[in-house]
Scaffold this motif. Structure first.
Motif, PDB file in Angstrom:
ATOM      1  N   LEU A 111       0.812  -1.215   0.000  1.00 62.22           N
ATOM      2  CA  LEU A 111       0.000   0.000   0.000  1.00 62.22           C
ATOM      3  C   LEU A 111       0.850   1.272   0.000  1.00 62.22           C
ATOM      4  CD1 LEU A 111      -2.598  -1.201   2.668  1.00 62.22           C
ATOM      5  CD2 LEU A 111      -3.058  -0.818   0.232  1.00 62.22           C
ATOM      6  N   LYS A 112       2.167   1.097  -0.026  1.00 61.27           N
ATOM      7  CA  LYS A 112       3.132   2.205   0.012  1.00 61.27           C
ATOM      8  C   LYS A 112       3.015   3.018   1.308  1.00 61.27           C
ATOM      9  CE  LYS A 112       3.313   2.559  -5.043  1.00 61.27           C
ATOM     10  NZ  LYS A 112       4.490   1.673  -5.132  1.00 61.27           N
ATOM     11  N   ASP A 113       2.574   2.357   2.348  1.00 61.88           N
ATOM     12  CA  ASP A 113       2.490   2.968   3.675  1.00 61.88           C
ATOM     13  C   ASP A 113       3.737   2.538   4.449  1.00 61.88           C
ATOM     14  OD1 ASP A 113       1.918   3.933   6.167  1.00 61.88           O
ATOM     15  OD2 ASP A 113       0.022   2.863   6.429  1.00 61.88           O
ATOM     16  N   TYR A 114       4.857   3.190   4.139  1.00 62.86           N
ATOM     17  CA  TYR A 114       6.148   2.758   4.664  1.00 62.86           C
ATOM     18  C   TYR A 114       6.319   3.011   6.168  1.00 62.86           C
ATOM     19  CZ  TYR A 114       7.007   2.296  -0.291  1.00 62.86           C
ATOM     20  OH  TYR A 114       6.904   1.937  -1.614  1.00 62.86           O
ATOM     21  N   PRO A 115       5.756   4.089   6.721  1.00 54.98           N
ATOM     22  CA  PRO A 115       5.848   4.231   8.184  1.00 54.98           C
ATOM     23  C   PRO A 115       5.177   3.074   8.928  1.00 54.98           C
ATOM     24  CG  PRO A 115       5.359   6.347   7.186  1.00 54.98           C
ATOM     25  CD  PRO A 115       5.231   5.334   6.099  1.00 54.98           C
ATOM     26  N   SER A 116       3.994   2.651   8.454  1.00 53.40           N
ATOM     27  CA  SER A 116       3.323   1.519   9.092  1.00 53.40           C
ATOM     28  C   SER A 116       4.118   0.237   8.901  1.00 53.40           C
ATOM     29  CB  SER A 116       1.907   1.345   8.533  1.00 53.40           C
ATOM     30  OG  SER A 116       1.084   2.442   8.895  1.00 53.40           O
ATOM     31  N   ARG A 145      14.555  -5.571   5.276  1.00 50.90           N
ATOM     32  CA  ARG A 145      13.281  -5.000   4.843  1.00 50.90           C
ATOM     33  C   ARG A 145      12.999  -3.670   5.541  1.00 50.90           C
ATOM     34  NH1 ARG A 145       9.989 -10.459   6.011  1.00 50.90           N
ATOM     35  NH2 ARG A 145      10.914 -11.807   4.429  1.00 50.90           N
ATOM     36  N   LEU A 146      13.350  -3.603   6.824  1.00 52.92           N
ATOM     37  CA  LEU A 146      13.156  -2.351   7.560  1.00 52.92           C
ATOM     38  C   LEU A 146      14.027  -1.257   6.970  1.00 52.92           C
ATOM     39  CD1 LEU A 146      12.044  -0.651   9.865  1.00 52.92           C
ATOM     40  CD2 LEU A 146      13.735  -1.701  11.388  1.00 52.92           C
ATOM     41  N   GLY A 147      15.260  -1.586   6.619  1.00 51.66           N
ATOM     42  CA  GLY A 147      16.148  -0.604   5.998  1.00 51.66           C
ATOM     43  C   GLY A 147      15.580  -0.073   4.701  1.00 51.66           C
ATOM     44  N   VAL A 148      15.047  -0.973   3.875  1.00 52.72           N
ATOM     45  CA  VAL A 148      14.452  -0.559   2.600  1.00 52.72           C
ATOM     46  C   VAL A 148      13.232   0.337   2.857  1.00 52.72           C
ATOM     47  CG1 VAL A 148      13.293  -1.366   0.515  1.00 52.72           C
ATOM     48  CG2 VAL A 148      15.308  -2.582   1.356  1.00 52.72           C
ATOM     49  N   ALA A 149      12.417  -0.028   3.841  1.00 54.23           N
ATOM     50  CA  ALA A 149      11.227   0.782   4.159  1.00 54.23           C
ATOM     51  C   ALA A 149      11.627   2.188   4.586  1.00 54.23           C
ATOM     52  CB  ALA A 149      10.411   0.102   5.259  1.00 54.23           C
ATOM     53  N   TRP A 192      21.640   2.077   8.620  1.00 56.31           N
ATOM     54  CA  TRP A 192      21.971   1.255   9.782  1.00 56.31           C
ATOM     55  C   TRP A 192      21.314  -0.134   9.686  1.00 56.31           C
ATOM     56  CZ3 TRP A 192      25.386   1.182  13.573  1.00 56.31           C
ATOM     57  CH2 TRP A 192      25.181   0.299  14.636  1.00 56.31           C
ATOM     58  N   GLU A 193      20.050  -0.168   9.306  1.00 62.11           N
ATOM     59  CA  GLU A 193      19.358  -1.451   9.237  1.00 62.11           C
ATOM     60  C   GLU A 193      19.932  -2.342   8.133  1.00 62.11           C
ATOM     61  OE1 GLU A 193      17.323  -2.644  11.403  1.00 62.11           O
ATOM     62  OE2 GLU A 193      17.223  -0.784  12.560  1.00 62.11           O
ATOM     63  N   LEU A 194      20.306  -1.745   7.020  1.00 64.68           N
ATOM     64  CA  LEU A 194      20.943  -2.530   5.955  1.00 64.68           C
ATOM     65  C   LEU A 194      22.274  -3.092   6.436  1.00 64.68           C
ATOM     66  CD1 LEU A 194      20.252  -0.266   2.841  1.00 64.68           C
ATOM     67  CD2 LEU A 194      19.076  -2.386   3.460  1.00 64.68           C
ATOM     68  N   ALA A 195      23.040  -2.258   7.110  1.00 65.28           N
ATOM     69  CA  ALA A 195      24.323  -2.723   7.639  1.00 65.28           C
ATOM     70  C   ALA A 195      24.121  -3.805   8.689  1.00 65.28           C
ATOM     71  CB  ALA A 195      25.092  -1.544   8.240  1.00 65.28           C
ATOM     72  N   ARG A 196      23.084  -3.635   9.499  1.00 66.69           N
ATOM     73  CA  ARG A 196      22.789  -4.631  10.536  1.00 66.69           C
ATOM     74  C   ARG A 196      22.438  -5.981   9.907  1.00 66.69           C
ATOM     75  NH1 ARG A 196      24.032  -6.568  15.218  1.00 66.69           N
ATOM     76  NH2 ARG A 196      22.314  -7.470  16.366  1.00 66.69           N
ATOM     77  N   SER A 197      21.708  -5.974   8.800  1.00 72.36           N
ATOM     78  CA  SER A 197      21.323  -7.223   8.141  1.00 72.36           C
ATOM     79  C   SER A 197      22.547  -7.980   7.635  1.00 72.36           C
ATOM     80  CB  SER A 197      20.359  -6.947   6.982  1.00 72.36           C
ATOM     81  OG  SER A 197      21.022  -6.387   5.866  1.00 72.36           O
ATOM     82  N   LYS A 220      25.173  -5.435   0.337  1.00 69.29           N
ATOM     83  CA  LYS A 220      26.297  -4.513   0.478  1.00 69.29           C
ATOM     84  C   LYS A 220      26.385  -3.581  -0.725  1.00 69.29           C
ATOM     85  CE  LYS A 220      31.166  -4.498   1.874  1.00 69.29           C
ATOM     86  NZ  LYS A 220      32.332  -5.352   2.224  1.00 69.29           N
ATOM     87  N   SER A 221      26.156  -4.134  -1.911  1.00 64.87           N
ATOM     88  CA  SER A 221      26.168  -3.301  -3.107  1.00 64.87           C
ATOM     89  C   SER A 221      25.029  -2.283  -3.082  1.00 64.87           C
ATOM     90  CB  SER A 221      26.043  -4.190  -4.351  1.00 64.87           C
ATOM     91  OG  SER A 221      25.980  -3.406  -5.529  1.00 64.87           O
ATOM     92  N   TYR A 222      23.860  -2.716  -2.636  1.00 55.79           N
ATOM     93  CA  TYR A 222      22.717  -1.815  -2.523  1.00 55.79           C
ATOM     94  C   TYR A 222      22.999  -0.711  -1.511  1.00 55.79           C
ATOM     95  CZ  TYR A 222      17.934  -0.280  -1.404  1.00 55.79           C
ATOM     96  OH  TYR A 222      16.813   0.466  -1.165  1.00 55.79           O
ATOM     97  N   LEU A 223      23.560  -1.085  -0.364  1.00 54.69           N
ATOM     98  CA  LEU A 223      23.899  -0.104   0.668  1.00 54.69           C
ATOM     99  C   LEU A 223      24.923   0.894   0.144  1.00 54.69           C
ATOM    100  CD1 LEU A 223      23.956   1.051   3.539  1.00 54.69           C
ATOM    101  CD2 LEU A 223      25.525  -0.810   4.174  1.00 54.69           C
ATOM    102  N   ARG A 224      25.926   0.404  -0.526  1.00 56.47           N
ATOM    103  CA  ARG A 224      26.972   1.285  -1.060  1.00 56.47           C
ATOM    104  C   ARG A 224      26.381   2.298  -2.043  1.00 56.47           C
ATOM    105  NH1 ARG A 224      30.385   2.238  -5.100  1.00 56.47           N
ATOM    106  NH2 ARG A 224      32.620   2.584  -4.658  1.00 56.47           N
TER     107      ARG A 224
END
Length: 295
Positions: A194-199, A220-224, A238-243, A258-262
């Motif tokens: 639904l593109k409701d990323y805060p929820s 997933r949280l990092g992407v959101a 931070w969440e991407l790095a944590r994953s 890692k490539s996505y984060l970079r």
């Protein structure tokens, strides 16, 4: 990529559903209830249900259940019929059908006890969790909204569920935790649709409160966070790095993340130095490996 990880981890919820009481069921079968009170159905009605219930071929079982519904549309055995329907539809990978009959079960309200409704809610959530990638009928805003609402009700049922007498407390606690992980995961998935990323972020954080080392949910949280408007960049990084730092064997592909984060860090900082970006990402991953919370 995300969907592959979801499907790979989904089976445990159906196993948890079947094993919740240690007996492969959450509530009494009709023949057991006969010992408690006079049944509210005829012998012919019961025999017709049993013929459908014991059918081994899934397609023939669906046909037998259809015949029962046609002959006994107002039967008091409908909760058991709907249960057979959604379990069989799931086995046939008809996830839309699973949701349809789980919803019919849930619509019976107080005619089904908390355990029976919880089982139906888990089956519904599981079907959406697995099926929404391929079933177009589950990819609509209406389907996502209903999935999120049903997940919220499922969380309430999980809180209301009383421990069955013969189930050990630690096993019961584990089942409730798995159910809550499932419902929160489905709520997050539906919110993303639904593109409701805060929820979605709130639901992902609820999953991590139950399982802080769930690398996929950290991803997933990092992407959101990064898809919010405006993006919550520091939390997302931070969440991407944590994953990555968790080093989970069932987590997302480390090199891809890692490539996505970079790329996200480079876009944010508008930096042109590759070595600087690599050093910064590596430092971030190292820090994320020492704490679940962003400093």
């Amino acid at each position: 990529m995300i969907r592959k990880w979801i499907v790979a981890g989904a089976c445990m919820f159906w196993v948890a559903l079947s094993a919740a009481t240690g007996a492969g069921k959450l509530w009494a079968a009709p023949q057991e209830q006969q010992q408690q009170q006079k049944p509210a159905y005829t012998l012919a009605e019961y025999n017709a249900y049993q013929a459908a219930h014991t059918a081994q071929n899934p397609q023939q079982k669906i046909q037998a259940l259809d015949a029962f519904i046609k002959q006994y549309p107002n039967s008091t055995l409908l909760p058991y019929v709907y249960r057979d329907y959604y379990i069989t539809e799931y086995a046939l990978k008809n996830y839309g059908g699973t949701i349809e009959y789980a919803d019919r079960m849930l619509a019976l309200g107080d005619k089904v006890d908390t355990q029976g409704r919880l089982e139906a809610a888990v089956a519904r959530a599981q079907a959406y969790y697995v099926g929404s990638a391929s079933d177009k009928s589950l990819q609509t805003p209406d389907a996502a909204t209903k999935a999120r609402d049903a997940a919220a009700e499922g969380l309430k049922m999980a809180d209301e569920w009383k421990k069955p007498e013969k189930v050990a407390q630690d096993q019961f606690d584990k089942q409730v935790k798995q159910f809550k992980v499932l419902f929160n995961s489905v709520s997050a998935m539906a919110s993303v649709s639904l593109k409701d990323y805060p929820s979605a972020a709130n639901s992902y954080k609820a999953v991590l409160a139950l399982d802080p080392n769930d690398a996929v949910t950290h991803f997933r949280l990092g992407v959101a966070y990064l898809q919010m408007s405006p993006p919550q960049t520091m939390d997302g990084f931070w969440e991407l790095a944590r994953s990555i730092a968790i080093k989970s064997p069932t987590g997302p592909n480390e090199q891809q993340v890692k490539s996505y984060l970079r790329n996200q860090v480079a876009r944010y900082q508008q930096a042109a130095c590759d070595k600087l970006m690599d050093d910064e990402v590596n430092e971030l991953i190292t820090l994320a490996g020492s704490s679940n919370d962003r400093p």
